[in-house]
Design a protein around this motif. Structure first.
Motif, PDB file in Angstrom:
ATOM      1  N   HIS A  77      -6.334  -3.204  -6.126  1.00  0.00           N
ATOM      2  CA  HIS A  77      -5.436  -2.005  -5.585  1.00  0.00           C
ATOM      3  C   HIS A  77      -4.553  -1.681  -4.400  1.00  0.00           C
ATOM      4  O   HIS A  77      -3.610  -1.371  -4.360  1.00  0.00           O
ATOM      5  N   ALA A  78      -4.694  -2.815  -3.411  1.00  0.00           N
ATOM      6  CA  ALA A  78      -4.140  -3.616  -1.968  1.00  0.00           C
ATOM      7  C   ALA A  78      -2.257  -2.936  -2.759  1.00  0.00           C
ATOM      8  O   ALA A  78      -1.594  -2.254  -1.878  1.00  0.00           O
ATOM      9  N   PRO A  79      -1.825  -3.209  -3.719  1.00  0.00           N
ATOM     10  CA  PRO A  79      -0.888  -3.345  -4.208  1.00  0.00           C
ATOM     11  C   PRO A  79      -0.276  -1.653  -4.224  1.00  0.00           C
ATOM     12  O   PRO A  79       1.126  -1.069  -4.520  1.00  0.00           O
ATOM     13  N   LEU A  80      -0.890  -1.241  -4.316  1.00  0.00           N
ATOM     14  CA  LEU A  80      -0.785   0.527  -4.973  1.00  0.00           C
ATOM     15  C   LEU A  80      -0.738   0.905  -3.949  1.00  0.00           C
ATOM     16  O   LEU A  80      -0.362   2.290  -3.798  1.00  0.00           O
ATOM     17  N   ILE A  81      -1.239   0.614  -2.548  1.00  0.00           N
ATOM     18  CA  ILE A  81      -1.514   0.973  -1.053  1.00  0.00           C
ATOM     19  C   ILE A  81       0.051   2.019  -0.594  1.00  0.00           C
ATOM     20  O   ILE A  81      -0.080   0.277  -0.193  1.00  0.00           O
ATOM     21  N   LYS A  82       0.049   2.423  -0.163  1.00  0.00           N
ATOM     22  CA  LYS A  82       1.713   2.904   0.553  1.00  0.00           C
ATOM     23  C   LYS A  82       1.785   2.641   1.962  1.00  0.00           C
ATOM     24  O   LYS A  82       0.787   2.060   2.673  1.00  0.00           O
ATOM     25  N   LYS A  83       3.158   1.437   2.787  1.00  0.00           N
ATOM     26  CA  LYS A  83       2.750   1.596   3.669  1.00  0.00           C
ATOM     27  C   LYS A  83       2.513   1.514   4.554  1.00  0.00           C
ATOM     28  O   LYS A  83       3.281   3.320   4.460  1.00  0.00           O
ATOM     29  N   GLY A  84       1.797   1.675   5.417  1.00  0.00           N
ATOM     30  CA  GLY A  84       1.394   2.417   6.975  1.00  0.00           C
ATOM     31  C   GLY A  84       0.357   3.386   6.766  1.00  0.00           C
ATOM     32  O   GLY A  84      -0.228   3.673   7.585  1.00  0.00           O
ATOM     33  N   ALA A  85      -0.055   3.310   5.342  1.00  0.00           N
ATOM     34  CA  ALA A  85      -0.904   3.986   5.033  1.00  0.00           C
ATOM     35  C   ALA A  85      -2.359   3.516   5.883  1.00  0.00           C
ATOM     36  O   ALA A  85      -1.969   2.177   5.968  1.00  0.00           O
ATOM     37  N   LEU A  86      -3.417   4.011   6.350  1.00  0.00           N
ATOM     38  CA  LEU A  86      -4.878   3.816   7.314  1.00  0.00           C
ATOM     39  C   LEU A  86      -5.837   3.454   6.261  1.00  0.00           C
ATOM     40  O   LEU A  86      -5.917   4.488   5.678  1.00  0.00           O
ATOM     41  N   VAL A  87      -6.715   2.830   6.121  1.00  0.00           N
ATOM     42  CA  VAL A  87      -7.067   1.954   4.713  1.00  0.00           C
ATOM     43  C   VAL A  87      -8.438   1.562   6.172  1.00  0.00           C
ATOM     44  O   VAL A  87      -8.644   0.824   7.235  1.00  0.00           O
ATOM     45  N   PHE A  88      -9.572   2.412   5.659  1.00  0.00           N
ATOM     46  CA  PHE A  88     -11.264   2.490   6.527  1.00  0.00           C
ATOM     47  C   PHE A  88     -11.909   2.224   5.668  1.00  0.00           C
ATOM     48  O   PHE A  88     -12.026   2.599   4.506  1.00  0.00           O
TER      49      PHE A  88
END
Length: 280
Positions: A77-88
């Motif tokens: 799913h990494a390509p779908l995550i918006k730039k600058g989003a914070l992922v934990f």
């Protein structure tokens, strides 16, 4: 803020519930089974399912899955995550998880920070989750080298919104060393202890000591097998030292060596007082 929670088990379900109960954030959930997702929506733990379109709009993503499954989910799913989003993530080990996830974050332009909520109960699943799970607990955060202080501060602030009492910042190696001692070894010892034949006859003979020693033997063997093996080096080192201390207790008791036994018990009491800050 739009927040995604991936995996609505005990920890993920509690994260979703806490955000809905304590903040005004929109929460979208994903779970392997549709039944749990429907229940989460019904009780107000999430605002709706996490679709690919909604993931692209999320400002923060909490991945509450087993370590290898968490890595696979983020890879897909990494390509779908918006730039600058914070992922934990919320996994109980950090070195095997953080290294590939830091690389994915760098490649796709979002921020990944390892996270480990130091909270839980002995029962698993969404039905055991609560919005108060993290009250008074610690959140451990493992940022990558060079992460902007503003991003770490944002991750800390978001953690505090869940009602954690404190946030500890560390690196992946130190996290795994400490967790081998404070969490994983306790589960191993509890499991080994309760496998005595006496456990089947304990009723009427047991009180708080037995309950305390056996509580975490009620574990999910699939998850803990993965966690133990992912952290095998520090955990096996701690277990080796413990086995040595137990052997010394065994030898002193078997030989009726009161002097050695007394000194070992005194040393344990003193260390407990030191660890609890009761020694001036």
């Amino acid at each position: 803020m739009n927040i995604a929670v991936v995996g609505l088990g005990l920890i993920g379900g509690s994260i979703a519930r806490a955000f809905k109960e304590k903040t005004g954030h929109m929460v979208y959930g994903w779970n392997r089974t549709q039944q749990i997702l429907c229940k989460a929506k019904l009780v107000g733990a999430v605002d709706g399912p996490l679709t690919d379109d909604r993931l692209a709009e999320c400002d923060a993503v909490f991945i509450a899955l087993y370590p290898q499954t968490a890595i696979r989910w983020l890879t897909e799913h990494a390509p779908l995550i918006k730039k600058g989003a914070l992922v934990f993530d919320t996994c109980g080990v950090k070195q095997p998880v953080c290294a590939p996830c830091f690389a994915l974050a760098k490649e796709y332009g979002f921020d990944f920070i390892g996270a480990h909520p130091m909270a839980g109960v002995e029962h698993a699943g969404f039905d055991s989750s609560t919005g108060s799970m993290f009250e008074g607990a610690s959140m451990i955060l493992v940022p990558p080298t060079g992460m902007a202080i503003e991003t770490v501060a944002k991750a800390k602030a978001l953690s505090l919104e869940l009602d954690f009492e404190r946030v500890v910042i560390t690196d992946a190696a130190e996290h795994d060393r400490m967790i081998a001692y404070t969490s994983q070894m306790a589960h191993v010892v509890s499991s080994a202890y309760v496998q005595s034949p006496c456990s089947l006859r304990h009723r009427g003979f047991s009180a708080g000591s037995y309950r305390d020693m056996t509580r975490v033997a009620c574990l999910q063997e699939d998850m803990w097998t993965e966690l133990f093996l992912d952290n095998s080096e520090p955990l096996s080192a701690e277990l080796g030292e413990l086995i040595g201390r137990l052997q010394r207790f065994h030898d002193a008791i078997a030989s009726k060596d009161a002097e050695t036994l007394h000194e070992m018990l005194r040393a344990g009491r003193v260390r407990k007082e030191e660890a609890d800050g009761k020694v001036l």
